[in-house]
Design an enzyme around this catalytic site. Structure first.
Site, short mmCIF file in Angstrom:
data_model
loop_
_atom_site.label_atom_id
_atom_site.label_comp_id
_atom_site.label_asym_id
_atom_site.label_seq_id
_atom_site.Cartn_x
_atom_site.Cartn_y
_atom_site.Cartn_z
CB VAL A 14 -0.96 -0.01 1.21
CG1 VAL A 14 -1.73 1.30 1.31
CG2 VAL A 14 -1.93 -1.18 1.13
CB CYS A 130 -9.53 -3.29 0.47
SG CYS A 130 -9.13 -4.76 1.40
CD GLN A 157 -11.91 -9.61 0.78
OE1 GLN A 157 -12.97 -9.81 1.37
NE2 GLN A 157 -10.88 -9.04 1.36
CG HIS A 242 -10.27 -7.05 -2.88
ND1 HIS A 242 -9.13 -7.80 -3.05
CD2 HIS A 242 -10.23 -6.58 -1.61
CE1 HIS A 242 -8.41 -7.77 -1.93
NE2 HIS A 242 -9.06 -7.04 -1.05
N1 LIG Z 1 -3.39 -4.47 0.99
C1 LIG Z 1 -4.64 -4.00 1.01
O1 LIG Z 1 -5.48 -4.26 0.12
C2 LIG Z 1 -5.08 -3.13 2.11
C3 LIG Z 1 -6.28 -2.49 2.01
C4 LIG Z 1 -6.71 -1.69 3.04
C5 LIG Z 1 -5.92 -1.55 4.13
N2 LIG Z 1 -4.72 -2.19 4.21
C6 LIG Z 1 -3.91 -2.00 5.41
O2 LIG Z 1 -2.72 -1.31 5.08
C7 LIG Z 1 -1.68 -1.73 5.95
C8 LIG Z 1 -0.46 -2.18 5.16
O3 LIG Z 1 -0.80 -3.17 4.22
P1 LIG Z 1 0.21 -3.66 3.10
O4 LIG Z 1 -0.62 -4.50 2.23
O5 LIG Z 1 0.95 -2.52 2.50
O6 LIG Z 1 1.24 -4.55 3.96
P2 LIG Z 1 2.75 -4.97 3.63
O7 LIG Z 1 2.96 -5.04 2.16
O8 LIG Z 1 2.99 -6.18 4.45
O9 LIG Z 1 3.64 -3.76 4.19
C9 LIG Z 1 3.73 -3.45 5.57
C10 LIG Z 1 4.52 -2.16 5.74
O10 LIG Z 1 4.52 -1.83 7.14
C11 LIG Z 1 5.86 -1.60 7.56
N3 LIG Z 1 6.03 -1.94 8.97
C12 LIG Z 1 5.84 -3.13 9.57
N4 LIG Z 1 6.15 -3.06 10.89
C13 LIG Z 1 6.54 -1.78 11.12
C14 LIG Z 1 6.99 -1.07 12.27
N5 LIG Z 1 7.09 -1.66 13.46
N6 LIG Z 1 7.32 0.24 12.14
C15 LIG Z 1 7.23 0.85 10.94
N7 LIG Z 1 6.82 0.23 9.81
C16 LIG Z 1 6.47 -1.06 9.89
C17 LIG Z 1 6.68 -2.52 6.68
O11 LIG Z 1 8.01 -2.08 6.70
P3 LIG Z 1 9.27 -3.11 6.55
O12 LIG Z 1 9.49 -3.23 5.09
O13 LIG Z 1 10.36 -2.37 7.25
O14 LIG Z 1 8.88 -4.38 7.22
C18 LIG Z 1 5.99 -2.29 5.35
O15 LIG Z 1 6.41 -1.07 4.77
C19 LIG Z 1 -2.31 -2.79 6.84
O16 LIG Z 1 -2.80 -2.14 8.01
C20 LIG Z 1 -3.46 -3.29 6.04
O17 LIG Z 1 -4.47 -3.84 6.85
C21 LIG Z 1 -4.27 -2.97 3.22
#
Ligand SMILES: NC(=O)c1ccc[n+]([C@@H]2O[C@H](COP(=O)([O-])OP(=O)(O)OC[C@H]3O[C@@H](n4cnc5c(N)ncnc54)[C@H](OP(=O)(O)O)[C@@H]3O)[C@@H](O)[C@H]2O)c1
EC number: 1.2.1.11
Length: 344
Positions: A14, A130, A157, A242
């Site tokens: 994201v 989402c 999804q 999705h």
């Molecule tokens: N994917 C979707 O469709 C979607 C839709 C709506 C909402 N969301 C929400 O958006 C958020 C992120 O989703 P994503 O899909 O982008 O996940 P992701 O690809 O797993 O990325 C997670 C991100 O969070 C960072 N992170 C993890 N632990 C951290 C910490 N302690 N301090 C600072 N940064 C940290 C990671 O950094 P590192 O690289 O350093 O680990 C990475 O940049 C979640 O809350 C998810 O529920 C996602």
């Protein structure tokens, strides 16, 4: 004059999309800061033709930052969003940590833009799940016309909804199947390659999952508390996008032709609905696009005032990054936020 914007989770699915969308839409930035965990400190991410060095969230001082787009999961948000908000920086949070807090607006700009005004209590604005975001973009104009009583939704999804690890798992398992290697399930509870899994997020006491519960609670908070919603959320082996099969029961009459016309004019919606082979949208075609696509609009003959629709959107965009940037644009357009000078 521009705004200093920090992206927390800038290395994630994201977060990277947020950087793309800020650039694509020409959001007025004075500076963009990429933040993630300590693991990623010093790595590079792209912002247009620039490269940003990732900094560690825990070492960053938000006192001169105007907007924080937070996308690092619920526990990081729970710990950091209130602290960042108290420093006068407005947090737009992608996690579910604050969505149901009555002092935090939950916003899809096409649905309930006016509710954004309530953000100042905590300086936090929540982005919906989402699946809810794309569903409500399609339902809002129909609700305004014929008043929705009940919604039955089944979701399909993509694995990117489960972050980078979800996408990696589908890729790795698919390759393993082809080369006859053992297939390991780590991120998902069962094999996702060439399979579907009727389970997203944790189970609740009544047998629904948290993902299904979120669609109910968020529809009530953003669209209308009187609407009854029942959902079945399913993970499918698709990388991005999705899809949702939605059955809608209305108070008042509405034909499929009327619905098609309404949705053609509705903000954020794009109708692709030809009754012929390929005359509908699939998630593959939605990836990288901003629209919420609506296809297969038809009357449900088993209800007095019923419709079926098929709704598809890029979950990383309208379901997360695009919606968050649109909320930031709303703050700017409505003059609810001013760039801060650097603290002396
Ligand atoms: N994917 C979707 O469709 C979607 C839709 C709506 C909402 N969301 C929400 O958006 C958020 C992120 O989703 P994503 O899909 O982008 O996940 P992701 O690809 O797993 O990325 C997670 C991100 O969070 C960072 N992170 C993890 N632990 C951290 C910490 N302690 N301090 C600072 N940064 C940290 C990671 O950094 P590192 O690289 O350093 O680990 C990475 O940049 C979640 O809350 C998810 O529920 C996602």
């Amino acid at each position: 004059m521009g705004y200093k914007v920090a992206i927390v989770g800038a290395t994630g699915n994201v977060g990277r999309e947020m950087l793309n969308i800020l650039e694509e839409r020409g959001f007025p930035v004075s500076e963009v800061v990429a933040l993630a965990s300590r693991r990623s400190q010093g790595t590079d991410v792209s912002f247009g033709d620039r490269t940003l060095k990732v900094q560690a969230l825990e070492r960053y001082d938000f006192s001169d930052t105007d907007i924080c787009l937070m996308s690092a999961g619920g526990s990081v948000s729970k710990e950091w969003s209130p602290k960042i908000g108290k420093q006068g920086c407005v947090v737009i949070d992608n996690s579910s940590a604050f969505r149901y807090d009555p002092d935090v607006p939950l916003i899809v700009p096409e649905v309930n833009a006016d509710a954004v005004a309530g953000f100042a209590k905590k300086n936090i604005i929540a982005n919906p799940n989402c699946s809810t975001a794309q569903m409500l973009v399609a339902l809002k104009p129909l609700h305004d016309h014929a008043t929705i009583k009940r919604v039955v939704v089944s979701t399909y999804q993509s694995v990117s909804g489960a972050g980078k690890e979800g996408m990696d798992e589908l890729f790795t398992q698919t390759r393993a199947v082809f080369v006859a290697d053992p297939v390991e399930a780590k991120k998902f509870t069962k094999r996702i390659a060439f399979n579907v899994i009727p389970h997203i997020d944790v189970f609740m006491e009544d047998g629904t999952t948290k993902e299904e519960w979120k669609m109910v609670a968020e529809t009530k908070k953003m669209l209308d508390p009187k609407i009854k919603v029942t959902a079945t959320c399913v993970r499918v082996p698709v990388f991005i996008g999705h899809s949702e099969a939605i059955n809608i029961e209305f108070e008042n009459p509405i034909t499929a032709d009327e619905a098609r016309e309404i949705l053609r004019e509705a903000p954020g919606c794009l109708v692709i609905d030809k009754h012929e082979d390929g005359g509908y949208i699939t998630p593959l075609e939605s990836a990288g696009e901003d629209a919420t696509y609506i296809s297969r609009i038809r009357e449900d003959s088993t209800l007095d005032n019923g419709l079926n629709i098929w709704v598809v959107s890029d979950n990383l965009r309208k379901g997360a990054a695009l919606n968050a940037v649109q909320i930031a644009e709303l703050l700017v357009e409505r003059d609810l936020i001013k760039p801060r000078q650097k603290a002396a």
